[in-house]
Design a protein around this motif. Structure first.
Motif, PDB file in Angstrom:
ATOM      1  N   VAL A 147       4.583 -46.440  29.491  1.00 50.78           N
ATOM      2  CA  VAL A 147       5.170 -45.206  30.026  1.00 50.78           C
ATOM      3  C   VAL A 147       5.149 -44.130  28.950  1.00 50.78           C
ATOM      4  N   ALA A 148       4.806 -42.913  29.349  1.00 49.34           N
ATOM      5  CA  ALA A 148       4.951 -41.736  28.485  1.00 49.34           C
ATOM      6  C   ALA A 148       5.703 -40.686  29.286  1.00 49.34           C
ATOM      7  N   LEU A 149       6.743 -40.116  28.698  1.00 49.42           N
ATOM      8  CA  LEU A 149       7.540 -39.120  29.421  1.00 49.42           C
ATOM      9  C   LEU A 149       8.095 -38.075  28.481  1.00 49.42           C
ATOM     10  N   ARG A 150       8.395 -36.941  29.036  1.00 46.44           N
ATOM     11  CA  ARG A 150       9.095 -35.899  28.290  1.00 46.44           C
ATOM     12  C   ARG A 150       9.755 -34.939  29.265  1.00 46.44           C
ATOM     13  N   VAL A 197       7.590 -25.416  28.790  1.00 47.44           N
ATOM     14  CA  VAL A 197       7.859 -25.586  27.361  1.00 47.44           C
ATOM     15  C   VAL A 197       8.670 -26.866  27.159  1.00 47.44           C
ATOM     16  N   PRO A 198       8.291 -27.730  26.204  1.00 48.49           N
ATOM     17  CA  PRO A 198       9.011 -28.998  26.043  1.00 48.49           C
ATOM     18  C   PRO A 198      10.389 -28.819  25.420  1.00 48.49           C
ATOM     19  N   VAL A 199      11.335 -29.666  25.837  1.00 48.04           N
ATOM     20  CA  VAL A 199      12.639 -29.738  25.167  1.00 48.04           C
ATOM     21  C   VAL A 199      12.779 -31.062  24.428  1.00 48.04           C
ATOM     22  N   THR A 200      11.847 -32.000  24.684  1.00 46.36           N
ATOM     23  CA  THR A 200      11.805 -33.252  23.923  1.00 46.36           C
ATOM     24  C   THR A 200      10.355 -33.532  23.536  1.00 46.36           C
ATOM     25  N   ASP A 201      10.192 -34.395  22.549  1.00 49.34           N
ATOM     26  CA  ASP A 201       8.855 -34.907  22.265  1.00 49.34           C
ATOM     27  C   ASP A 201       8.427 -35.831  23.403  1.00 49.34           C
ATOM     28  N   ILE A 202       7.176 -36.251  23.363  1.00 56.21           N
ATOM     29  CA  ILE A 202       6.714 -37.245  24.337  1.00 56.21           C
ATOM     30  C   ILE A 202       7.227 -38.604  23.887  1.00 56.21           C
ATOM     31  N   TRP A 203       8.041 -39.226  24.735  1.00 52.35           N
ATOM     32  CA  TRP A 203       8.600 -40.549  24.431  1.00 52.35           C
ATOM     33  C   TRP A 203       7.661 -41.594  25.018  1.00 52.35           C
ATOM     34  N   ARG A 204       7.239 -42.521  24.175  1.00 53.18           N
ATOM     35  CA  ARG A 204       6.323 -43.583  24.605  1.00 53.18           C
ATOM     36  C   ARG A 204       7.088 -44.899  24.700  1.00 53.18           C
ATOM     37  N   VAL A 205       6.978 -45.542  25.834  1.00 59.52           N
ATOM     38  CA  VAL A 205       7.680 -46.809  26.073  1.00 59.52           C
ATOM     39  C   VAL A 205       6.653 -47.854  26.491  1.00 59.52           C
ATOM     40  N   SER A 206       6.637 -48.979  25.791  1.00 59.66           N
ATOM     41  CA  SER A 206       5.735 -50.073  26.132  1.00 59.66           C
ATOM     42  C   SER A 206       6.504 -51.384  26.129  1.00 59.66           C
ATOM     43  N   GLY A 207       6.085 -52.300  26.950  1.00 60.33           N
ATOM     44  CA  GLY A 207       6.729 -53.606  27.009  1.00 60.33           C
ATOM     45  C   GLY A 207       6.077 -54.462  28.074  1.00 60.33           C
ATOM     46  N   TYR A 264     -15.593 -36.459  29.618  1.00 59.16           N
ATOM     47  CA  TYR A 264     -14.173 -36.673  29.332  1.00 59.16           C
ATOM     48  C   TYR A 264     -14.003 -37.909  28.452  1.00 59.16           C
ATOM     49  N   ARG A 265     -13.210 -37.746  27.403  1.00 65.37           N
ATOM     50  CA  ARG A 265     -12.846 -38.859  26.524  1.00 65.37           C
ATOM     51  C   ARG A 265     -11.537 -38.481  25.838  1.00 65.37           C
ATOM     52  N   PHE A 266     -10.553 -39.364  25.901  1.00 63.42           N
ATOM     53  CA  PHE A 266      -9.251 -39.100  25.290  1.00 63.42           C
ATOM     54  C   PHE A 266      -8.792 -40.365  24.564  1.00 63.42           C
ATOM     55  N   ASP A 267      -8.623 -40.243  23.269  1.00 60.08           N
ATOM     56  CA  ASP A 267      -8.198 -41.403  22.485  1.00 60.08           C
ATOM     57  C   ASP A 267      -6.685 -41.554  22.444  1.00 60.08           C
ATOM     58  N   GLY A 268      -5.955 -40.506  22.882  1.00 55.74           N
ATOM     59  CA  GLY A 268      -4.494 -40.561  22.822  1.00 55.74           C
ATOM     60  C   GLY A 268      -3.849 -41.225  24.019  1.00 55.74           C
ATOM     61  N   GLY A 269      -4.639 -41.568  25.045  1.00 55.25           N
ATOM     62  CA  GLY A 269      -4.096 -42.277  26.202  1.00 55.25           C
ATOM     63  C   GLY A 269      -3.146 -41.438  27.023  1.00 55.25           C
ATOM     64  N   ILE A 270      -2.122 -42.102  27.579  1.00 59.53           N
ATOM     65  CA  ILE A 270      -1.243 -41.415  28.529  1.00 59.53           C
ATOM     66  C   ILE A 270      -0.335 -40.389  27.849  1.00 59.53           C
ATOM     67  N   SER A 271      -0.166 -40.455  26.525  1.00 59.60           N
ATOM     68  CA  SER A 271       0.585 -39.401  25.835  1.00 59.60           C
ATOM     69  C   SER A 271      -0.147 -38.068  25.971  1.00 59.60           C
ATOM     70  N   GLU A 272      -1.462 -38.102  25.811  1.00 58.31           N
ATOM     71  CA  GLU A 272      -2.266 -36.895  26.018  1.00 58.31           C
ATOM     72  C   GLU A 272      -2.235 -36.473  27.485  1.00 58.31           C
ATOM     73  N   ALA A 301       5.928 -37.331  33.542  1.00 61.33           N
ATOM     74  CA  ALA A 301       5.826 -38.735  33.127  1.00 61.33           C
ATOM     75  C   ALA A 301       4.582 -39.373  33.715  1.00 61.33           C
ATOM     76  N   VAL A 302       4.042 -40.328  32.982  1.00 64.03           N
ATOM     77  CA  VAL A 302       2.931 -41.157  33.455  1.00 64.03           C
ATOM     78  C   VAL A 302       3.346 -42.608  33.288  1.00 64.03           C
ATOM     79  N   LEU A 303       3.257 -43.362  34.380  1.00 65.71           N
ATOM     80  CA  LEU A 303       3.618 -44.776  34.389  1.00 65.71           C
ATOM     81  C   LEU A 303       2.380 -45.594  34.742  1.00 65.71           C
ATOM     82  N   ASN A 304       2.026 -46.515  33.865  1.00 60.75           N
ATOM     83  CA  ASN A 304       0.876 -47.377  34.124  1.00 60.75           C
ATOM     84  C   ASN A 304       1.284 -48.824  33.901  1.00 60.75           C
ATOM     85  N   VAL A 305       1.082 -49.663  34.894  1.00 58.50           N
ATOM     86  CA  VAL A 305       1.367 -51.094  34.743  1.00 58.50           C
ATOM     87  C   VAL A 305       0.072 -51.874  34.956  1.00 58.50           C
TER      88      VAL A 305
END
Length: 698
Positions: free
Chosen positions: A302-305, A262-272, A245-253, A370-374
């Motif tokens: 955070v990545a969510l959709r 089926v998605p109704v929004t893109d994946i929204w990425r939030v960082s801070g 396993y290897r994923f370069d896209g992180g939590i968006s992937e 959604a995936v939340l990582n702190v």
């Protein structure tokens, strides 16, 4: 037992002895779950090195001798002498509780290991543990037997926990066993779990291991995790099952992987990030502890959709450690999300026709993945299993980061952002209206109202008993089966509800479509406990719900549709073990007895059983009436036959429907009954070779 109680009755457990005496305190259980927890304690140490920027490859090998090995290519465990104990770093890490490089010493900015007990606990609970460290151009090695350092005499054979063991008497020794190239570093830990501690049936579950390895690879972009399962290899085949396993896209992937609809929004990425201060005890050079205020930084990612479905999938992590029971960071995520969406709905109330009703958390989370990582230095967890985060400041920081980012997203003038924001608000308001409608529906379905109200379906044939635990609701296929079942039932506690043909496939339909379907609405109405999130198990009018359908392909399909309805909207009934499938017989054999003795009547439930019974009669030289009666449907059975075989508690057989793994069951329902056709087609084609034609109508 003596009634006196004094200091001599007290026991003081030293070091690793406490771990072996109470392993559940450290790893949760002594079954397979605890075994997997030990493995992840070792793996997490390697992952922490990768998080710190050292090493991008971890290997896990499940050996066929019941051992497991974890290999990393990071900095390597320190091999020099730790000044306070006079022991090497390797021995300190594996034999001393609450010892490690994660107590604010500057070795790690953030890490999953916090308490310094992981490696030492695994060592204490292992019959044998071998560790090798590549460092400074040499390979250093040390072995332990149930936490005690020493030397195993393998005699040139493969390492084994049964080899003779000699503990160190005066001073332990970190041996040099080889050389490595300059600049090469890393660690190898191989151990055999102690079967004196763990249950006999405890095993390493490769599916769970692969799932968590995949999850970790998502959370640490660029990290490769490889699993080699050597246990599947046999004398005839040396094939090793490998997964990588290897994923370069992180939590968006990760979000894309988790989302099933089926998605109704893109994946929204939030960082801070945000800063906070906390008072912590600081270890002084003289060994004393002094309280000091320390400034911390909490990084939020955070990545969510949102999708077209209605289920919610939110995974939360702290320093890439999963927190399945949430904590302050998840509370902050939900708080910030609800605050922004409520504000936007209020601003657009007229367009959305939202009325005066208030948006709730479940309305916003419906259909969300959604995936939340702190990342927090030295977070506060509730226990060594780290399932709940307790750091109070995380809630405020996560909430603020999410509030600022989503407010900007909803206020954006970009056409794409405006369209997606509008779709999200429409979905949230629709979910709110469905919830309110379902709540109203629930209130009218209570047992008292249902009994007194004429809105109960006319086709319901109710029972006389008011004892919920004893009462049973049979959902029967068609009016023909209803007629026979009426005569076969015990009217004191058995109720009947006929359904016409195949009900709606609710996996593809919305809540409103489901409620407007006559058959689905009738089942929910008769059960009287509501549906979906408002389902109230205690309000159910019947203790058991039993599906009674024909023993053919159509009957199996009807059972599947009914199960889908219960799984989606009345899941607590299944989880409580109150949903069953009746098992009517397929054949009726009349064995002829000689003389005046009445003939024997035998029932069989499969073609295989039928052939076995007939062979038994032939061996006993008994004749039987031909043709043998084959029941194509319940309506073909006489009332006394149906009562004896399917409805009478003394003789009948019921199959209880269970949900052992809700996530796996959810995936199967989505595959077999969902909107996505290609995976279902692929499933049917791949499994068609395993289906015997004789099973189709048997």
């Amino acid at each position: 037992m003596s009634s006196d109680y004094s200091a001599r009755h007290l026991s003081v457990l030293e070091g690793l002895e406490a771990v072996r005496k109470r392993p559940g305190m450290y790893i949760g259980s002594n079954g397979s779950r605890g075994l997997m927890h030990c493995l992840w304690e070792i793996i997490d140490n390697a992952v922490d090195e990768a998080l710190a920027g050292y090493g991008d490859h971890i290997e896990i090998r499940l050996r066929d001798d019941d051992s497991v090995e974890v290999i990393d290519h990071a900095r390597g465990i320190p091999v020099d002498i730790e000044p306070k104990t006079g022991l090497t770093g390797v021995e300190v890490v594996f034999t001393k509780l609450h010892a490690g490089g994660k107590f604010g010493t500057g070795s790690y900015a953030s890490s999953g290991g916090l308490h310094g007990v992981g490696a030492s606990v695994v060592n204490a609970l292992s019959e044998r543990l071998d560790v090798e460290v590549d460092l400074n151009g040499k390979t250093w090695a040390m072995s332990f037997h149930r936490g005690e350092p020493g030397i195993f005499d393998d005699g040139g054979r493969e390492p084994s926990p049964d080899a003779p063991f000699t503990p160190f008497k005066e001073k332990s020794e970190l041996r040099v066993v080889g050389k490595v190239k300059k600049g090469v570093s890393g660690s190898r830990v191989r151990y055999w779990a102690d079967r004196q501690i763990f249950e006999k049936g405890a095993t390493f579950n490769v599916d769970d291991l692969q799932g968590r390895a995949r999850q970790t690879a998502f959370l640490v972009p660029g990290l490769t995790i490889r699993i080699d399962d050597e246990r599947a290899a046999s004398a005839d085949s040396n094939e090793i099952v490998t997964s990588e396993y290897r994923f370069d896209g992180g939590i968006s992937e990760f979000v894309e992987y988790l989302a099933a609809d089926v998605p109704v929004t893109d994946i929204w990425r939030v960082s801070g990030s945000g800063s906070f201060t906390e008072t912590v005890p600081t270890l002084q050079p003289d060994g004393s502890m002094v309280s000091a205020e320390v400034e911390r930084t909490c990084e939020v990612d955070v990545a969510l959709r949102w999708g077209t479905g209605y289920d919610t999938t939110v995974r939360s992590f702290v320093n890439i450690i999963a927190t399945p029971k949430g904590g302050t960071h998840l509370a902050g995520f939900e708080q910030g999300l609800l605050k922004v969406v409520r504000k936007e709905v209020e601003k657009n109330a007229r367009r959305l026709k939202a009325g005066n009703d208030k948006i709730e958390k479940d309305d916003v989370l419906a259909g969300m993945t959604a995936v939340l990582n702190v990342r927090i230095p030295e977070p506060q967890f509730e226990g060594q299993t780290k399932e709940v985060l307790g750091t109070p400041a995380a809630r405020t920081i996560v909430s603020k980061v999410l509030t600022d980012a989503l407010t900007e997203k909803f206020s954006s003038n970009k056409r794409e952002d405006k369209n997606q924001a509008s779709v999200v608000l429409d979905k949230v308001v629709a979910e709110m209206k469905s919830r309110i409608s379902a709540r109203a529906h629930k209130e009218t379905q209570r047992r008292k109202n249902a009994l007194e109200n004429s809105t109960l379906p006319a086709k319901l044939v109710d029972c006389r008993s008011s004892d919920v635990e004893q009462s049973e609701l049979f959902i029967v296929e068609g009016d023909s089966a209803l007629g026979t079942a009426k005569l076969a039932r015990d009217s004191s506690y058995q109720a009947l509800l006929p359904i016409r043909g195949k009900i709606l496939n609710v996996q593809k339909a919305s809540v409103s479509d489901m409620l407007s379907n006559a058959e689905c609405a009738a089942i929910i109405q008769v059960l009287g406990a509501g549906s979906g999130r408002t389902f109230d198990l205690d309000a159910s009018r019947y203790g058991k719900v039993i599906f009674m359908s024909d023993a053919d392909v159509d009957g199996a399909h009807i059972r599947m549709l009914l199960l889908t309805l219960f799984f989606r909207y009345m899941r607590p009934m299944i989880e409580a073990g109150r949903v069953y499938a009746a098992v009517p017989p397929l054949h009726r054999i009349v064995a002829i007895n000689g003389g005046s003795k009445p003939n024997d009547v035998l029932y069989t439930y499969s073609e295989q059983e039928l052939h076995g019974v007939l062979k038994g009669l032939e061996r006993s030289k008994k004749r039987y009436k031909e043709p043998i009666q084959r029941y194509k449907g319940l309506g073909e059975m006489d009332a006394d036959q149906l009562a004896e075989t399917t409805m009478d508690r003394r003789n009948r057989t019921l199959r209880r429907v269970r949900v052992e793994d809700a996530e796996a069951a959810d995936a199967i329902f989505e595959l077999l009954m969902g909107n996505d056709v290609p995976p279902r087609k692929e499933f049917i084609v791949d499994n068609s070779r395993n289906l015997s034609q004789d099973r189709i109508d048997a």
